[in-house]
Design a protein around this motif. Structure first.
Motif, PDB file in Angstrom:
ATOM      1  N   SER A   1      20.967  28.352 -93.379  1.00 28.56           N
ATOM      2  CA  SER A   1      19.620  28.878 -93.575  1.00 28.56           C
ATOM      3  C   SER A   1      19.653  30.297 -94.141  1.00 28.56           C
ATOM      4  CB  SER A   1      18.868  28.886 -92.247  1.00 28.56           C
ATOM      5  OG  SER A   1      17.656  29.611 -92.359  1.00 28.56           O
ATOM      6  N   PRO A   2      18.760  30.616 -95.085  1.00 25.61           N
ATOM      7  CA  PRO A   2      18.642  31.999 -95.570  1.00 25.61           C
ATOM      8  C   PRO A   2      17.899  32.898 -94.594  1.00 25.61           C
ATOM      9  CG  PRO A   2      17.828  30.398 -97.198  1.00 25.61           C
ATOM     10  CD  PRO A   2      17.930  29.696 -95.881  1.00 25.61           C
ATOM     11  N   LEU A   3      17.364  32.310 -93.497  1.00 30.73           N
ATOM     12  CA  LEU A   3      16.537  33.081 -92.564  1.00 30.73           C
ATOM     13  C   LEU A   3      17.177  33.273 -91.202  1.00 30.73           C
ATOM     14  CD1 LEU A   3      13.082  31.427 -93.403  1.00 30.73           C
ATOM     15  CD2 LEU A   3      13.995  33.595 -94.268  1.00 30.73           C
ATOM     16  N   LYS A   4      17.991  32.315 -90.763  1.00 27.55           N
ATOM     17  CA  LYS A   4      18.650  32.396 -89.461  1.00 27.55           C
ATOM     18  C   LYS A   4      20.125  32.070 -89.632  1.00 27.55           C
ATOM     19  CE  LYS A   4      14.733  31.187 -86.461  1.00 27.55           C
ATOM     20  NZ  LYS A   4      14.261  30.239 -85.400  1.00 27.55           N
ATOM     21  N   ALA A   5      20.988  33.004 -89.261  1.00 30.25           N
ATOM     22  CA  ALA A   5      22.415  32.825 -89.494  1.00 30.25           C
ATOM     23  C   ALA A   5      22.987  31.642 -88.740  1.00 30.25           C
ATOM     24  CB  ALA A   5      23.167  34.103 -89.105  1.00 30.25           C
ATOM     25  N   ASP A   6      22.444  31.310 -87.587  1.00 32.48           N
ATOM     26  CA  ASP A   6      22.995  30.224 -86.773  1.00 32.48           C
ATOM     27  C   ASP A   6      22.405  28.865 -87.116  1.00 32.48           C
ATOM     28  OD1 ASP A   6      24.714  31.856 -85.416  1.00 32.48           O
ATOM     29  OD2 ASP A   6      23.350  32.237 -83.740  1.00 32.48           O
ATOM     30  N   GLU A   7      21.487  28.822 -88.069  1.00 32.28           N
ATOM     31  CA  GLU A   7      20.874  27.551 -88.462  1.00 32.28           C
ATOM     32  C   GLU A   7      21.633  26.969 -89.652  1.00 32.28           C
ATOM     33  OE1 GLU A   7      16.789  26.032 -90.619  1.00 32.28           O
ATOM     34  OE2 GLU A   7      16.622  27.630 -89.120  1.00 32.28           O
ATOM     35  N   ILE A   8      22.218  25.797 -89.438  1.00 34.28           N
ATOM     36  CA  ILE A   8      23.011  25.150 -90.487  1.00 34.28           C
ATOM     37  C   ILE A   8      22.647  23.670 -90.513  1.00 34.28           C
ATOM     38  CG2 ILE A   8      25.323  24.696 -91.400  1.00 34.28           C
ATOM     39  CD1 ILE A   8      26.295  26.962 -89.481  1.00 34.28           C
ATOM     40  N   TRP A   9      22.360  23.167 -91.718  1.00 37.32           N
ATOM     41  CA  TRP A   9      22.086  21.751 -91.926  1.00 37.32           C
ATOM     42  C   TRP A   9      23.309  21.106 -92.572  1.00 37.32           C
ATOM     43  CZ3 TRP A   9      16.914  19.955 -90.975  1.00 37.32           C
ATOM     44  CH2 TRP A   9      15.981  20.960 -90.720  1.00 37.32           C
ATOM     45  N   ALA A  10      23.598  19.853 -92.194  1.00 36.79           N
ATOM     46  CA  ALA A  10      24.747  19.144 -92.766  1.00 36.79           C
ATOM     47  C   ALA A  10      24.377  17.683 -92.973  1.00 36.79           C
ATOM     48  CB  ALA A  10      25.967  19.255 -91.854  1.00 36.79           C
ATOM     49  N   GLY A  11      24.693  17.170 -94.158  1.00 36.29           N
ATOM     50  CA  GLY A  11      24.398  15.778 -94.474  1.00 36.29           C
ATOM     51  C   GLY A  11      25.655  15.041 -94.903  1.00 36.29           C
ATOM     52  N   SER A  12      25.728  13.760 -94.587  1.00 39.13           N
ATOM     53  CA  SER A  12      26.913  12.959 -94.892  1.00 39.13           C
ATOM     54  C   SER A  12      26.606  11.923 -95.959  1.00 39.13           C
ATOM     55  CB  SER A  12      27.428  12.264 -93.634  1.00 39.13           C
ATOM     56  OG  SER A  12      26.564  11.192 -93.292  1.00 39.13           O
ATOM     57  N   ASP A  13      27.670  11.358 -96.537  1.00 42.11           N
ATOM     58  CA  ASP A  13      27.464  10.261 -97.475  1.00 42.11           C
ATOM     59  C   ASP A  13      27.218   8.944 -96.751  1.00 42.11           C
ATOM     60  OD1 ASP A  13      30.013   9.793 -96.525  1.00 42.11           O
ATOM     61  OD2 ASP A  13      30.939   9.511 -98.502  1.00 42.11           O
ATOM     62  N   THR A  14      27.341   8.959 -95.428  1.00 42.58           N
ATOM     63  CA  THR A  14      27.028   7.749 -94.643  1.00 42.58           C
ATOM     64  C   THR A  14      25.543   7.640 -94.322  1.00 42.58           C
ATOM     65  OG1 THR A  14      27.491   8.907 -92.563  1.00 42.58           O
ATOM     66  CG2 THR A  14      29.321   7.726 -93.600  1.00 42.58           C
ATOM     67  N   GLY A  15      24.762   8.669 -94.664  1.00 44.69           N
ATOM     68  CA  GLY A  15      23.327   8.604 -94.447  1.00 44.69           C
ATOM     69  C   GLY A  15      22.843   9.332 -93.221  1.00 44.69           C
ATOM     70  N   LEU A  16      23.634  10.280 -92.708  1.00 40.69           N
ATOM     71  CA  LEU A  16      23.241  11.024 -91.507  1.00 40.69           C
ATOM     72  C   LEU A  16      22.968  12.482 -91.847  1.00 40.69           C
ATOM     73  CD1 LEU A  16      25.804   9.637 -88.907  1.00 40.69           C
ATOM     74  CD2 LEU A  16      23.415   8.946 -89.240  1.00 40.69           C
ATOM     75  N   LEU A  17      21.991  13.049 -91.159  1.00 35.02           N
ATOM     76  CA  LEU A  17      21.637  14.459 -91.324  1.00 35.02           C
ATOM     77  C   LEU A  17      21.658  15.118 -89.963  1.00 35.02           C
ATOM     78  CD1 LEU A  17      20.608  16.693 -93.292  1.00 35.02           C
ATOM     79  CD2 LEU A  17      18.289  16.008 -92.650  1.00 35.02           C
ATOM     80  N   HIS A  18      22.368  16.244 -89.867  1.00 38.10           N
ATOM     81  CA  HIS A  18      22.486  16.961 -88.598  1.00 38.10           C
ATOM     82  C   HIS A  18      22.057  18.411 -88.774  1.00 38.10           C
ATOM     83  CE1 HIS A  18      25.049  13.475 -87.618  1.00 38.10           C
ATOM     84  NE2 HIS A  18      24.796  13.776 -86.346  1.00 38.10           N
ATOM     85  N   LEU A  19      21.665  19.023 -87.643  1.00 37.13           N
ATOM     86  CA  LEU A  19      21.198  20.411 -87.633  1.00 37.13           C
ATOM     87  C   LEU A  19      21.744  21.109 -86.407  1.00 37.13           C
ATOM     88  CD1 LEU A  19      19.300  22.777 -88.530  1.00 37.13           C
ATOM     89  CD2 LEU A  19      17.494  21.654 -87.187  1.00 37.13           C
ATOM     90  N   THR A  20      22.251  22.325 -86.607  1.00 35.84           N
ATOM     91  CA  THR A  20      22.604  23.191 -85.491  1.00 35.84           C
ATOM     92  C   THR A  20      21.773  24.458 -85.574  1.00 35.84           C
ATOM     93  OG1 THR A  20      24.378  24.409 -84.359  1.00 35.84           O
ATOM     94  CG2 THR A  20      24.530  24.240 -86.753  1.00 35.84           C
ATOM     95  N   LEU A  21      21.322  24.926 -84.434  1.00 37.57           N
ATOM     96  CA  LEU A  21      20.563  26.175 -84.360  1.00 37.57           C
ATOM     97  C   LEU A  21      21.327  27.259 -83.615  1.00 37.57           C
ATOM     98  CD1 LEU A  21      17.015  24.698 -83.561  1.00 37.57           C
ATOM     99  CD2 LEU A  21      17.900  25.485 -85.776  1.00 37.57           C
ATOM    100  N   ASP A  22      22.579  26.952 -83.268  1.00 39.46           N
ATOM    101  CA  ASP A  22      23.381  27.922 -82.522  1.00 39.46           C
ATOM    102  C   ASP A  22      24.764  28.112 -83.150  1.00 39.46           C
ATOM    103  OD1 ASP A  22      24.574  25.527 -81.872  1.00 39.46           O
ATOM    104  OD2 ASP A  22      23.880  25.505 -79.795  1.00 39.46           O
ATOM    105  N   GLY A  23      24.817  28.028 -84.449  1.00 36.42           N
ATOM    106  CA  GLY A  23      26.060  28.315 -85.151  1.00 36.42           C
ATOM    107  C   GLY A  23      27.126  27.249 -85.016  1.00 36.42           C
ATOM    108  N   GLY A  24      26.754  26.050 -84.583  1.00 37.17           N
ATOM    109  CA  GLY A  24      27.717  24.963 -84.495  1.00 37.17           C
ATOM    110  C   GLY A  24      28.104  24.578 -83.091  1.00 37.17           C
ATOM    111  N   LYS A  25      27.584  25.279 -82.099  1.00 40.28           N
ATOM    112  CA  LYS A  25      27.933  24.912 -80.721  1.00 40.28           C
ATOM    113  C   LYS A  25      27.373  23.535 -80.373  1.00 40.28           C
ATOM    114  CE  LYS A  25      28.103  29.698 -78.987  1.00 40.28           C
ATOM    115  NZ  LYS A  25      27.724  30.374 -80.246  1.00 40.28           N
TER     116      LYS A  25
END
Length: 870
Positions: free
Chosen positions: A383-407
């Motif tokens: 995220s350009p707004l929150k350092a600990d917010e990261i989105w990740a998408g796979s080629d298998t069709g899944l989308l994940h989100l972390t709001l705590d830097g990956g914990k």
């Protein structure tokens, strides 16, 4: 018709040109699965077919010297008479070049050299010399030739060279003339392959992704198929972007590049097999920083410690300048330039562990591929707004989100996004941390429809946002504008689209961009930059009108858009012989201020006025202004400057002001002295200027901010003095040119008077001659003690050129040239003014007495108004 079902295609087709009813075709069962693999998956169905009735019916050719078993890709070529036939077969241990001399009835293995069928799924093409059936060419990593029907081969052209050869055409009228098609372009030989033309004159680079650095001018980076990673300047100091302005970047032919936001000399790059390198531009040295640098060559992705696609994801955090993220089956992170990597997520693909000692038998399918350990993290968006917010998408069709830097990670996949729906790109909003956009690619599932989604609540709910995208334009990329909320761009397989309402509706933004696969998009300042697969990089300069359309939809009949900040960039006017038009080159972005306006309907008159910060008129343009004309010149018109045109037709218009003062600064005069060899007005100084567009009497105003080139060390005082001095000199140049134009007109009239006088009294002829002598003295001077107006004007122009040639204090010698030239110019203009008011009227009186038309001063001055604009 040759139809072997939906899983089998025609890999090659050949016609006997002298007997066009004879056709040969190869078939091939192959497809790219939705998971990442190197070679395509192949199945049974490869074969060789012949038709003798122009394709109405087909017969499969088997046996009689052809190998048995399943075949892969088939290449076939036939001589013009239909008798000699060659087939390049991918048939396991029996692969090779087969030949028939009886129209395909019987066959023999001509050559089993493994080089000919290496990576047959990628090559496997044959060309017969139409005039010599024993001469054939087989493109591969080298271009092979046989002169004896395939028994032996030699290399015509090839590695090293970084090129893959795919097709060859031989001129049926002259076999020495050939065209070869490669991954980089086409090359022509006129001498039987001894020498070849360049392919660098073809803008057909295949770029996977695009990113820019923070320099000025900025560089555009990307990895290109079979040509390595590359970077190019977005603008140059020599007017064009040429091959001299490209440089190679460490890394492979695919993947992502990530310029270090703290040091533009450092670039990180991913490549095939999941490699990661850190490249230093200063030394051109690439350090391997792959998280697990054991060789993966030849291994399947599901056998590797870290799985990676052909284009492994790599991106810096917009907020943590040292945090670099990499996609494998995990999200991985380094903060020390790849010396240490941290796995900050579990496997986010839903795939089974790849640690199983025994692999299941049988082919991988959509149903079992995840169970066999396929699947990668294909896209990551910090995220350009929150350092600990990261989105990740796979080629298998899944989308994940972390709001705590990956914990912790949560699955936020939109409903309806099924298995192997590749999350091609994620865009985390710059305006709201809960907003994100995703592009989903299902084309490897035979679904070419566009899929894009938007969330406004951290992925709890999603809305489909593909309305307006072409029905078969699957989406590769989605980006949000960096300044205007709700302005989105989408890159599809068939072109680029824009949305002004946060994705609810889309429309094409193709303009002059060729139809091509848009693989990635980035926004740098006011520029939209795209990576295409097949037409290289493209930049849409200055998208500020799009931002204003999004923020305030079009209303009214006229709109003057708020201009983007203009940068005063000063470059040398001549840097050697210009490149000929045959050399590959791209245009620089416009030099000056880009002014956009919209007219709902045609206008009778459009005027553009520009005022400096003190309110003084700087420049004035008008529609319908006369275009400059040129005397006969020994150069092609393409080298002459193109005039700025203020258009009054209906529609959107873009006008570029070159950031120079008018030649007069008077509201009564419009753009004088803009013609051939006329000195240009001085450059303006940075500040806030006012733009006034007048359309059929109605005024529209905007402010324009002008800044100095950030590379310039000039102070405000130096720039102000440069402008003051430049305007002073330019005023004198303008007056001198007007005087010279008047002198030229009077001289021409005097010559005409001499012819008309004929046998009139010698006294009158003597008076004309004396006037001509006086004018010549004003014009040419009289020796070193008296400088003529012609030389004085030249000196003034030279002094002005020196003043305008740099952003520092004017050299003293230029000041001295100006002072001498200015003194002489003023003296000669004074003499000319006196002559016009005394000697010329006296001559006119004498002419009238003998019935000869006088030389009209008012008419001369009107002519000069025209002459000084040429």
């Amino acid at each position: 018709m040759l139809d072997k079902g939906p899983a089998i295609g025609v890999s090659d087709l050949a016609m006997a040109t002298a007997a066009p009813n004879i056709l040969f075709a190869g078939t091939w069962n192959a497809h790219r699965p939705p998971w990442s693999t190197y070679a395509p998956l192949q199945g049974p169905g490869g074969g060789l077919y012949r038709s003798t009735d122009s394709g109405a019916t087909w017969t499969q050719l088997t046996g009689h010297g052809l190998p048995d078993g399943d075949w892969g890709r088939v290449g076939v070529a036939v001589a013009p008479d239909g008798k000699r036939v060659y087939a390049l077969l991918d048939a396991g241990k029996k692969s090779g070049l087969y030949r028939s001399d009886d129209s395909g009835d019987t066959w023999a293995l001509a050559n089993s050299d493994e080089r000919l069928t290496s990576r047959a799924w990628y090559f496997n093409w044959i060309t017969i010399d139409p005039s010599h059936p024993d001469v054939i060419y087989i493109p591969n990593v080298a271009l092979y030739r046989s002169d004896n029907g395939g028994k032996t081969i030699s290399i015509v052209r090839g590695a090293p060279g970084g090129d893959d050869y795919h097709q060859l055409w031989v001129d049926p009228e002259n076999s020495a003339r050939m065209i070869v098609g490669t991954d980089q372009g086409t090359s022509i030989s006129l001498n039987d392959g001894k020498t070849w033309s360049s392919w660098f004159n073809q803008p057909i680079g295949q770029f996977y992704h695009v990113i820019t650095d923070n320099e000025f001018p900025y560089h555009v980076y990307g990895a290109q198929q079979d040509s390595g990673s590359a970077a190019v300047l977005s603008r140059t100091n020599h007017g064009l972007i040429t091959a001299r302005d490209w440089f190679m970047v460490g890394g492979g032919e695919s993947g992502w590049l990530a310029p270090d936001p703290s040091d533009a000399n450092i670039v990180y790059a991913t490549g095939v097999y999941g490699s990661v390198v850190r490249w230093d531009r200063r030394t051109s040295l690439s350090q391997d920083i792959t998280p697990w640098p054991a060789s993966n060559f030849g291994s399947e992705i599901n056998d590797r410690k870290h799985r990676a696609p052909w284009t492994p994801m790599l991106v810096f955090s917009p907020l943590e300048k040292r945090a670099l993220y990499l996609g494998t089956q995990y999200v991985m992170k380094t903060t020390d330039g790849g010396l240490h990597w941290e796995q900050i997520s579990p496997d986010l693909t839903g795939a089974a562990s790849n640690s199983a000692s025994e692999k299941p038998a049988g082919p991988a399918t959509v149903q079992n591929a995840k169970e066999r350990g396929f699947g990668v993290v294909y896209s990551i968006a910090p995220s350009p707004l929150k350092a600990d917010e990261i989105w990740a998408g796979s080629d298998t069709g899944l989308l994940h989100l972390t709001l705590d830097g990956g914990k912790t990670w949560q699955n936020v996949t939109p409903n309806g996004v099924g298995d192997w729906s590749k999350i091609a790109m994620i865009e985390a909003s710059r305006f709201d941390p809960g907003v994100a956009y995703i592009a989903v690619d299902r084309h490897r599932l035979d679904d070419l429809r566009p899929y894009m989604y938007r969330t406004r609540d951290y992925g709890k709910t999603w809305q489909a946002i593909a309305a307006g995208i072409g029905a078969q334009s699957f989406v590769n990329a989605i980006r949000e504008d960096t300044q205007q909320k709700g302005l989105l761009f989408a890159g599809t397989e068939l072109g680029i689209y824009v949305s002004f309402d946060d994705g609810d509706h889309w429309q094409p933004l193709q303009l002059n961009l060729p139809a091509a696969s848009i693989r990635d998009i980035t926004i740098h300042g006011d520029d939209l930059v795209v990576a295409t697969h097949g037409r290289a990089f493209w930049i849409l300069d200055d998208i500020t009108p799009l931002r204003q359309i999004a923020s305030q939809p079009q209303g009214g009949t006229v709109r003057l858009y708020q201009p983007a900040t203009a940068i005063r960039v000063d470059n040398d006017v001549f840097l050697g012989s210009p490149l000929p038009p045959e050399e590959p080159a791209a245009k620089n972005p416009p030099d000056g201020a880009v002014l956009d306006y919209y007219l709902k309907s045609p206008a009778k008159q459009v005027t553009l006025e520009i005022y400096d910060p003190s309110g003084k008129l700087v420049r004035r343009f008008a529609s319908g202004a006369k275009q400059p004309t040129y005397p006969p010149l020994p150069i092609h018109p393409r080298w002459l400057p193109k005039p700025a045109v203020l258009d009054n037709a209906a529609g959107m218009h873009r006008f570029v002001w070159d950031l120079r003062w008018s030649n007069s600064g008077s509201s009564e005069e419009i753009e004088e002295d803009e013609g051939y060899r006329a000195p240009r007005g001085p450059r303006i100084t940075p500040g806030i200027y006012q733009i006034k567009l007048i359309v059929d009497g109605d005024d529209f105003k905007q402010n324009l901010n002008i800044e100095m080139d950030p590379r310039s060390s000039a102070t405000s005082a130096e720039l102000d003095e440069q402008l003051r001095f430049g305007l002073e000199i330019f005023g004198e140049v303008h007056r001198g040119r007007r005087a010279m134009a008047e002198i030229g007109a009077v001289k021409k009239r005097l010559e005409q008077v001499q012819q008309k006088l004929g046998s009139h009294p010698l006294e009158l002829l003597k008076q004309v001659s004396e006037l001509q002598t006086a004018i010549a003295k004003i014009e040419k001077g009289s020796g070193p003690s008296m400088m003529g107006l012609e030389a004085a004007n030249s000196g003034l122009a030279s002094a002005l050129r020196v003043v305008e040639s740099g952003n520092r204090t004017t050299p003293s010698q230029a000041i001295e040239v100006y002072q001498q030239s200015d003194e002489a110019a003023k003296a000669r203009i004074g003499e000319w003014t006196k002559l016009k008011s005394t000697e010329l009227p006296r001559l006119n009186n004498a002419l009238q007495k003998v019935g000869v038309a006088p030389i009209q001063i008012s008419q001369i001055e009107r002519e000069v108004e025209y002459l000084t604009s040429q």
